[in-house]
Each structure stands twice: as C-alpha cells, then as structure tokens.
Design a protein around this motif. Structure first.
Motif, PDB file in Angstrom:
ATOM      1  N   ILE A  49     -38.762 -80.817 -24.470  1.00 26.54           N
ATOM      2  CA  ILE A  49     -38.703 -82.080 -25.215  1.00 26.54           C
ATOM      3  C   ILE A  49     -39.284 -83.211 -24.373  1.00 26.54           C
ATOM      4  CG2 ILE A  49     -37.145 -83.816 -26.182  1.00 26.54           C
ATOM      5  CD1 ILE A  49     -37.270 -81.469 -27.974  1.00 26.54           C
ATOM      6  N   ALA A  50     -38.943 -83.229 -23.074  1.00 26.91           N
ATOM      7  CA  ALA A  50     -39.425 -84.287 -22.176  1.00 26.91           C
ATOM      8  C   ALA A  50     -40.950 -84.267 -22.067  1.00 26.91           C
ATOM      9  CB  ALA A  50     -38.795 -84.136 -20.800  1.00 26.91           C
ATOM     10  N   LYS A  51     -41.533 -83.061 -22.008  1.00 30.95           N
ATOM     11  CA  LYS A  51     -42.998 -82.950 -21.954  1.00 30.95           C
ATOM     12  C   LYS A  51     -43.629 -83.473 -23.238  1.00 30.95           C
ATOM     13  CE  LYS A  51     -43.596 -78.958 -18.855  1.00 30.95           C
ATOM     14  NZ  LYS A  51     -44.029 -77.538 -18.794  1.00 30.95           N
ATOM     15  N   GLU A  52     -43.027 -83.094 -24.355  1.00 33.21           N
ATOM     16  CA  GLU A  52     -43.573 -83.518 -25.647  1.00 33.21           C
ATOM     17  C   GLU A  52     -43.539 -85.039 -25.794  1.00 33.21           C
ATOM     18  OE1 GLU A  52     -42.838 -82.764 -30.433  1.00 33.21           O
ATOM     19  OE2 GLU A  52     -41.865 -81.482 -28.960  1.00 33.21           O
ATOM     20  N   LEU A  53     -42.498 -85.649 -25.263  1.00 36.98           N
ATOM     21  CA  LEU A  53     -42.348 -87.110 -25.388  1.00 36.98           C
ATOM     22  C   LEU A  53     -43.094 -87.879 -24.299  1.00 36.98           C
ATOM     23  CD1 LEU A  53     -38.548 -87.361 -26.280  1.00 36.98           C
ATOM     24  CD2 LEU A  53     -40.489 -87.700 -27.808  1.00 36.98           C
ATOM     25  N   GLY A  54     -43.565 -87.189 -23.261  1.00 39.07           N
ATOM     26  CA  GLY A  54     -44.266 -87.872 -22.181  1.00 39.07           C
ATOM     27  C   GLY A  54     -43.342 -88.375 -21.089  1.00 39.07           C
ATOM     28  N   ILE A  55     -42.111 -87.847 -21.043  1.00 39.30           N
ATOM     29  CA  ILE A  55     -41.173 -88.267 -19.994  1.00 39.30           C
ATOM     30  C   ILE A  55     -41.450 -87.506 -18.705  1.00 39.30           C
ATOM     31  CG2 ILE A  55     -38.731 -88.213 -19.311  1.00 39.30           C
ATOM     32  CD1 ILE A  55     -38.008 -88.730 -22.212  1.00 39.30           C
ATOM     33  N   ALA A  56     -41.736 -86.214 -18.812  1.00 39.31           N
ATOM     34  CA  ALA A  56     -41.984 -85.377 -17.630  1.00 39.31           C
ATOM     35  C   ALA A  56     -43.285 -84.601 -17.807  1.00 39.31           C
ATOM     36  CB  ALA A  56     -40.821 -84.417 -17.416  1.00 39.31           C
ATOM     37  N   ASP A  57     -43.832 -84.148 -16.672  1.00 37.53           N
ATOM     38  CA  ASP A  57     -45.073 -83.380 -16.690  1.00 37.53           C
ATOM     39  C   ASP A  57     -44.844 -81.902 -16.412  1.00 37.53           C
ATOM     40  OD1 ASP A  57     -46.613 -85.726 -17.094  1.00 37.53           O
ATOM     41  OD2 ASP A  57     -46.498 -86.162 -14.955  1.00 37.53           O
ATOM     42  N   SER A  58     -43.799 -81.579 -15.633  1.00 36.72           N
ATOM     43  CA  SER A  58     -43.566 -80.178 -15.260  1.00 36.72           C
ATOM     44  C   SER A  58     -42.083 -79.943 -15.041  1.00 36.72           C
ATOM     45  CB  SER A  58     -44.333 -79.825 -13.981  1.00 36.72           C
ATOM     46  OG  SER A  58     -43.799 -80.565 -12.891  1.00 36.72           O
ATOM     47  N   ILE A  59     -41.726 -78.657 -14.963  1.00 39.16           N
ATOM     48  CA  ILE A  59     -40.318 -78.296 -14.779  1.00 39.16           C
ATOM     49  C   ILE A  59     -39.830 -78.661 -13.381  1.00 39.16           C
ATOM     50  CG2 ILE A  59     -40.664 -75.942 -13.910  1.00 39.16           C
ATOM     51  CD1 ILE A  59     -38.385 -75.155 -15.994  1.00 39.16           C
ATOM     52  N   GLU A  60     -40.783 -78.876 -12.444  1.00 42.60           N
ATOM     53  CA  GLU A  60     -40.398 -79.289 -11.088  1.00 42.60           C
ATOM     54  C   GLU A  60     -39.760 -80.680 -11.064  1.00 42.60           C
ATOM     55  OE1 GLU A  60     -43.371 -77.812 -11.723  1.00 42.60           O
ATOM     56  OE2 GLU A  60     -42.747 -75.896 -10.808  1.00 42.60           O
ATOM     57  N   GLN A  61     -39.950 -81.437 -12.142  1.00 40.10           N
ATOM     58  CA  GLN A  61     -39.371 -82.777 -12.219  1.00 40.10           C
ATOM     59  C   GLN A  61     -37.970 -82.759 -12.832  1.00 40.10           C
ATOM     60  OE1 GLN A  61     -42.836 -84.542 -14.365  1.00 40.10           O
ATOM     61  NE2 GLN A  61     -42.774 -86.092 -12.753  1.00 40.10           N
ATOM     62  N   SER A  62     -37.354 -81.556 -12.884  1.00 41.96           N
ATOM     63  CA  SER A  62     -36.033 -81.438 -13.502  1.00 41.96           C
ATOM     64  C   SER A  62     -35.021 -80.855 -12.533  1.00 41.96           C
ATOM     65  CB  SER A  62     -36.120 -80.567 -14.754  1.00 41.96           C
ATOM     66  OG  SER A  62     -36.495 -79.246 -14.401  1.00 41.96           O
ATOM     67  N   LEU A  63     -33.760 -81.185 -12.780  1.00 40.24           N
ATOM     68  CA  LEU A  63     -32.637 -80.646 -12.008  1.00 40.24           C
ATOM     69  C   LEU A  63     -31.492 -80.348 -12.956  1.00 40.24           C
ATOM     70  CD1 LEU A  63     -32.105 -82.815  -8.775  1.00 40.24           C
ATOM     71  CD2 LEU A  63     -32.777 -80.431  -8.873  1.00 40.24           C
TER      72      LEU A  63
END
Length: 888
Positions: free
Chosen positions: A549-563
């Motif tokens: 969802i974050a990628k689709e909305l432009g919040i994140a670029d990759s899974i490395e930006q998640s915790l």
C-alpha cells in the motif's frame, strides 16, 4: 503471559472450575479485592484551576502588573481596559481546554454494559463492571468482550479487533493454540480476547485474566492519563515574546528614572511617564488578538471538515513536517475489495469504479460460487458480516449476480462452516438437476481435496502443471499484498453430509482482495512531499501488505524502508532514534511502539502529527505534537485524545488543514509584527522626547486607546488575511524559528522608527504652527493640546495605513490586491472614523485631552501617514529584485 499457558494451568492459577464458574460469594470477594471492572481517569480539572492555568503567562503577568500600577495612580479606566483584555483571553482558553480531556471518559463508555458469565453452575447476565478475574465469560456474535480473556472454547469464533490492532479483518480465534514467545503481538494472540473488542462470528468461552486498568485497553488509558502536555510552538513564541517585552518595559522604567535623576525632573511626573512608556512597550491587545485570530481560524477550518479542539493546534499543524498515519481507514477505505480474479490462463483486474460488469463461462461460475458460499449480506450500500465475505457479495453485485437472486434460484440445503484448521467453508445448494457444493478457502487446502479443474467450461484432470499454475498465481497475488481465496465446486445427485462435501472437488479459480487506498490520498501525499512533509505509515497490519500500500501511495520505495514491531523491540532505543529517518513504514506495531516511533521522530526536532481512528492510536495521538482523529470511523477515544478531528475521514483534508495552519501562523505573525511596529513607534516617540528633555507628545490614555482600539482592528483583519497561494511550495517552518526571522524583525524596527519619527514630526509641526519649538520653556495648554492632537492622529493614521503593507513580506500591495482583504479595508475606515470621533465628540475630546482638526490639518496627517507605507513598499521592490537574482 496468559497466551503461553495451558487451560489447566490457568484454571489452577485462578482457582476456578470451568464447568461451574465462580460461586457468587467468591465473585463478591474478588470484586472487593480487584475492584470494579471499569477504567479510571485522573480527576477533572475544576473551572477555577482551568482559569488559573490560562493566567500562567509572562505577558499576562506584565499586564496584571500594569493594571495594579494604573489603579495605584487612580487611572481606573486604563486598569479596567487591561483587566478586560486579560479576562477575555482567559475565558477563550478555558472554553477550548474544557472540551479537550475526554479520552479516558470515552474509554469508559466503550465497555459493554452487560455480560454472560457462568456462576454457581448457571449462565447469568450481569453488569460488565461486576466481572472479576476467574469469571467464565460466554461470547457469541454481536457481543462485546467485557475484559481480557484466555479463551477455553472456540467454535468458528472471529473477533473484530481493528480498534485495538488496526487490522481491518476480524481475527480468527482458536482456544487450542499456545504461543511461547513472550513478545507475541496482540493481533497474533489467537487464544486471547481483549476488552472492548467485538465478537462478529461463531461462539466461544473464556476465563477472565485481567480486568479494568490491567487490560490491554486499560494500559492505553494509563498512558493517556500521564501528564505529557507540552507547549506548542506558538505558545513558546508568545511566551518568549512576553518575557522579552516584560524585560523591555522594566528596562525602560529604570532608564527613565535614571534620566529623571540626571535631568532633575519631577519624579512623580516621570513615574507617570514611565507608566506610559511601559504601556507603549507592551501590546496590551496581543494575547486577545492572537486568541481571536486562532478562533476565527478554527471557524474557517471547520468549513474544510477539520474541527480543532485546542486553539494553538491550528498553528502547530502548519509547522508539521512529519505525518504519522494509521493505514486502515485513514489511508485505505477500511473495506475489503476484490481487485483480481483468475480462472485458468485468464487473469482479470476488477476496475475500482462502481460500474456494472458482466461475466460468462468460468468467471460466472467463479462468482456464483463465491456469492452462494457466503453468510454476509449487502443491501442499500451497507454490508453485514465478515468484511471478506461482504467483499464477495459486492463482487457479485458488480457482475449482476446478486445474492438475493442467486439465493432464490439455488436454495441452500446444508453447509460445512468455516474452520480455522481446514481453512475452508462449503455450502450445498439446489441446482436444476440436483445439487452443487460450493467451497471457498485457502488454495493449497483446496488443491489437496480436488481432482479436476474447470478450463473453458470443461472439467479436466487436475495435473501437477495445473496445480503449479494456480499456486504461482496465488504467490503473485500474495506478493502484491492481496488476500487470496480459492474457489471450487462439485455436482451431486444426493444431499451430502457436511464431512462428505469437501472431496473430489473441481477447482474454478482464485480471487485476490485488498483494503484499497483512498482514491484521493496519493495526490495528497504528493502535495505533502512537495511541501516538505514526510508521510509515515504506522499500522497493525502485516508488513508485506503495508509496504504494498505504501509503495502504491508513494510513501515508501522498498521493503527496506519498513520495520515490524518485533524488529523495533530488538533495536536499542538510542540506535532506533538515530535511524528513524531511514524508515517510512512500521507494521505489526502495538500502542507502545507507536508512542516510541513518535518520540523518536520528535527527538530530531521534528513537529510530528499522528493521524488515526482506533483505540490503539490514542496514546500516540496524545504524545504527538498534534493528534488528528477520524470523525466518521474514529472511536471516541481517538477523538478525545486528539487535537483535531477530520469530519470526512479524508487524508486530503489533513493537507488542506496544514495549508490553512501555515497561513494562520503567517497571519498571526503579520499581526504581531504590525503591533510591535506600532508599539515601537510609540516607544521611540516618548523615549526620544524624554532623552532630549522635550515635552511628552502622548498621554498614557492616548497610547492605550491606540493600542487597544485603533491597532486591534487592523491586527485582527491581518489575522484573517486570505492565504498565500504559494505557501505549500515552501518547506515547513522550523519550530525554533523566531517571530523575527527572515527579516521580520528588521521590518518591525524600520516601521517603528518611521512611525515614531513622524509622530515627533507632527508634534513639532503643531508647536511650530503657534511659534513654539520643542525646547520652549513655557508652552500654553491650548498649544500643547493641538500639538498632542496632531501627534495622536498621525500616530493612529500612520499605523492604520501601515497595516496595508504588512499583508505580505515581499509582494506589493498591488500584487496582493488592495481590496482582496475587505476586512482590513473596513478596519482602516472604522479606525479613521473612531479617531475622528475621539477628537470631535466633546466629552471624548475632553477625556483624551485633544480637540478637532481642520481640513488642512487632516491633509498634513494623511501625507505623514502614507510615508511608512511608501517606504516599506520601496524596500519590497529591492527584496523582489534580490529574490530574482537568487533564483537565477
């Protein structure tokens, strides 16, 4: 941890027989020991204490001191005016603050009033406040959970926990499971049920392991109860300004007495002059004007669906540079939606619009089975039941295969309910030539009990190649964060027993569903980024789903930006805070994690906003610089803990509110700089006359009139100035930025000096008209009255005209539009009318020791009044030229 203990261990520890429950006497004893099962809150502040808290401000202290002194020297009118300003400011603050601290009250109201418990071997309905640890509680669909329970029985039990965990799908419960990891998240504890959540399907029983403040929701209440209120940036700026002005006023008084001693002036006369200078140094109406501007801003924001509960929160929102947003219901629509369907070699994307679609062949069979194999309902745009099943009924509606029509043609004969071990659900429905079994569930389980597949309307053997194809499509959908359901059927001539339904099935295909993003959110996030604001997603949902969802909305670029919450627990707090800016998505988090995340961002000096709707969001809403709750889907707890409520639950409204907040701060800054320029002009006038042993051109009452009446109207009009269209093209203001940053202080000094010099010039002109000068030994009373009238009117008129140039720090009054703020034009006209009234109405003229002026005098007044305006406009020309050079 209760979720890691066996049932027998829990029964022994709580000393209860699950078959008979507690005895009435034992329940009463435990009630006396543990207390009522209700959440507690800190004592409410009294109206008097709220009023006192509003007076804890340096500027207010100085005003109260000035009021005491004016009473001491018998200037009662001045004292009354000052006290009215202080009281007005306090009342406005009390009205706003008295509405703010209702979070724990809302938590209390969420507890269910009645509960089913087993006591003395019988099932009884009791008040939920009387539930005690050890009670055996019976749950069924539609009943709230009265306390934290360790489940001891569960039959297809599903519990809606979105308010506590953030997940949009009800959690499947299984009393047989054990979890040995002590860090198991709330959302994964399938053998537990938590206070104030809602059973939506099936039935179950549980033993009470925690009540009241010891429950998970009680822990949230404790966090909300902690006194963590901090001053907003605006409050800090005004407090700082009040201290500065207070010290300036004291310094001026000391300076005057030193000058008086050196010049051997009359000390009592100098004392009165010192009071007038102190009055000149302090903008008495500042506190009230800022409160009024904020209140008007609150009214404006309510028109864009943002309700502000605390006045300073308006400005705080404008300085936000981090938005921590809950996913479910805030960034997404909080409703499961089928977005893909697959039959062999045919993948179909379901458009997001609500237009009607058509299906035939294998696709029609797929949708038909999904609709018939569902217990949900959907009528008039409202669904009931499990959100996943509602999504399937909605899919049928889109393809004109409604449940009502299909159910009428294919009556349900029998069913095999969903089971968390089988992960399947089957129904047996009538067909024209017999019966058909419709089965949905986990595709890997379906493949194990299927022998054929439907390909182009024909049943073909289910080969390993076909199985691999279905599993590959399932994996692709799962990687896209879709929840996947497989669908199968079987035709039969006889009515089958439930356990005979799920054998030798025919696979039809798959559907993939997701809680989709709100349509307008992506554009809003882009606008926020352009405005220098970083959006952060914080959710209780799974990591892959959140990142997709974050990628689709432009919040994140990759899974490395998640915790995940578990990963956060493994990182030392100092390391987590130092690396916080690397992350954009936080998944599977608890309320404590949310607070930790907000604190980490704040440790870098960020102004953090937290948006959310659930109970689990309440602590972080309170800890954030500004908490924003959803008005439609938001719980009362979230609304109570927040600073602002969005009535339309629209993320776009947050961005609009930030723009409004920025403009409101800029408007307050205009009003403050304008008032300080005016007051500096008064200080320059009086201090210069004292230092050069000249007569004082202004009396204390005249200064008070200008400060509280003439200045206040333009200041308020500046406070409601139309917003700057370019405000969202700039980065957020630094929270450490002073009111006087970016040349504002210099503008205030230049304006003040010009106003002061022109006021002295008008006074000198008045004396010269009658043949006197500033150092004349004896000046007749009527000459002094005329000269003071000229300085009094020039001071007021120059300040009124100067307000026009204060609307924008660099754009000219013609670029901004002279008539684009009719309130300011009206304030200037009213100001001139009031000034004319003071000098022409006899009893007012006598009170203020002035008299009427001729047309010629008024012409001179207007020439003098336009000079500060013209000078500032010329300075702006050079500023714009400098800005163009920088851009090149």
């Amino acid at each position: 941890m209760w979720f890691s203990k066996t049932k027998d261990d829990i029964f022994n520890e709580l000393k209860v027989d699950p078959l008979t429950g507690l005895s009435s006497q034992e329940a009463q004893n435990r009630l006396e020991k543990f207390g009522m099962n209700k959440l507690k809150g800190k004592p409410k502040k009294s109206l008097f204490s709220l009023l006192l808290s509003q007076l804890k401000d340096m500027l207010i202290y100085v005003l109260l001191g000035a009021a005491v002194i004016t009473i001491f020297i018998n200037e009662y009118v001045d004292a009354i005016i000052i006290l009215m300003v202080v009281l007005l400011n306090a009342v406005i603050g009390v009205v706003q603050e008295s509405k703010a601290e209702k979070a724990v009250e809302a938590l209390q109201q969420m507890t269910t009033p009645r509960s089913l418990v087993r006591r003395d071997g019988e099932v009884k309905e009791i008040n939920s406040e009387e539930v005690v640890p050890g009670d055996i509680v019976i749950l069924d669909a539609g009943r709230y959970v009265p306390a934290d329970l360790r489940l001891i029985e569960s039959a297809n039990l599903q519990i809606e926990e979105s308010a506590l965990t953030g997940e949009s799908v009800p959690a499947d419960k299984n009393s047989l499971k054990l979890f040995n990891d002590p860090k198991t998240p709330i959302g994964d504890a399938a053998n537990m049920a938590f206070m104030s959540t809602l059973a939506t399907y099936g039935r179950g029983e549980g033993v009470v392991v925690a009540t009241a403040m010891d429950t998970e929701i009680g822990k949230i209440a404790k966090i909300l109860d902690e006194d963590t209120d901090e001053m907003t940036p605006l409050q800090k700026r005004l407090d700082e300004l009040g201290r500065i002005l207070g010290f300036i006023a004291i310094g001026i008084c000391v300076l005057i007495f030193i000058v008086a001693l050196i010049q051997k002036r009359d000390l009592f006369e100098m004392f009165l002059t010192a009071i007038s200078l102190a009055v000149a140094a302090i903008p008495e109406g500042l506190a009230a004007i800022v409160a009024i501007v904020l209140a008007l801003g609150v009214t404006r924001m309510s028109k864009i669906n943002a309700i502000v509960k605390k006045l300073p929160a308006v400005e705080t929102l404008g300085s936000v540079n981090i938005i921590c947003s809950d996913k479910t219901g805030t960034l997404t629509q909080n409703r499961m939606t089928v977005v893909k369907q697959y039959t062999y070699h045919k993948l179909t994307n379901i458009p997001s619009a609500d237009s009607l679609l058509s299906a035939d062949g294998d696709e029609a069979d797929l949708i038909k089975s999904l609709v018939l194999c569902s217990d949900a309902t959907y009528e008039n745009g409202q669904g009931t039941g499990d959100p996943t099943e509602v999504a399937l009924i909605v899919l049928g509606e889109r393809f004109q295969l409604t449940k009502a029509a299909l159910g009428a043609r294919h009556k349900r004969i029998s069913e095999f309910p969903f089971d968390s071990d089988r992960k399947l659900m089957s129904t047996l429905n009538e067909e024209a030539a017999g019966y058909r079994v419709h089965t949905k569930g986990a595709i890997d389980n379906l493949l194990k009990i299927s022998t054929t597949a439907l390909v182009n309307g024909q049943k073909v053997p289910l080969t390993e190649e076909l199985k691999a194809d279905y599993l590959k499509k399932t994996e692709e959908m799962s990687d896209a964060a879709l929840r996947v359901l497989g669908v199968a059927f079987k035709d039969t001539d006889t009515v089958l027993a439930p356990d005979a339904m799920e054998k030798d099935l025919t696979i039809i295909g798959l559907v993939g569903m997701i809680d989709p993003p709100r349509l307008e959110v992506k554009a809003s996030i882009m606008e926020a980024k352009l405005a220098g604001i970083t959006p952060i997603m914080i959710t209780g949902d799974h990591k892959n789903t959140a990142v997709a969802i974050a990628k689709e909305l432009g919040i994140a670029d990759s899974i490395e930006q998640s915790l995940t919450g578990a990963e956060i627990d493994e990182i030392p707090e100092d390391v987590f805070s130092s690396k916080i800016n690397e992350y954009r998505v936080f998944a599977r988090v608890s309320p404590e994690h949310k607070v930790k995340i907000v604190r980490a961002f704040k440790s870098h000096g960020n102004i953090v906003s937290m948006t959310g709707d659930g109970v689990n969001d309440a602590p972080s809403l309170k800890y954030a610089d500004i908490g924003v709750a959803m008005g439609i889907t938001g719980t009362d707890v979230a609304k109570g803990a927040s600073d602002m409520i969005l009535t339309d639950d629209n993320f776009t409204t947050i961005v609009n509110a930030i723009e409004e907040g920025r403009n409101i701060y800029n408007n307050i800054k205009k009003a403050v700089i304008f008032l300080l320029s005016c007051n500096l002009g008064e200080v320059v006038t009086i201090l210069t006359s004292i230092l050069f042993f000249w007569p004082v051109p202004l009396l204390p009452t005249q200064i008070l009139w200008i400060n509280l009446i003439t200045d206040s109207l333009p200041a308020i009009a500046l406070g409601v100035d139309p917003g700057d269209k370019d405000v969202m093209k700039k980065n957020p203001r630094s929270p450490k930025e002073s009111f006087f940053a970016k040349g504002a202080g210099l503008r205030a000094i230049i304006g003040g000096l010009l106003i002061g010099i022109l006021t002295l010039a008008a006074f000198y002109f008045g004396l010269a008209e009658h043949g006197y000068h500033l150092n004349s030994a004896q000046i007749p009373e009527e000459v002094m009255t005329y000269s003071r009238t000229m300085s009094f009117v020039v001071l007021a008129a120059s300040q009124l005209m100067y307000s026009l140039t204060m609307r924008n720090p660099s754009k000219s009054i013609f670029q901004v539009g002279i008539f684009s703020n009719l309130y300011l034009v009206g304030a200037i006209i009213v100001g001139f009318i009031l000034q004319l009234g003071v000098i022409s109405i006899p009893f007012l003229a006598n009170a203020f020791k002035v008299h009427n002026l001729s047309l010629r005098d008024w012409g001179i007044v207007l020439v003098f009044a336009l000079i500060p305006l013209a000078v500032n406009e010329i300075i702006k020309i050079f500023m714009r030229m400098a800005e163009k050079k920088e851009d090149q």
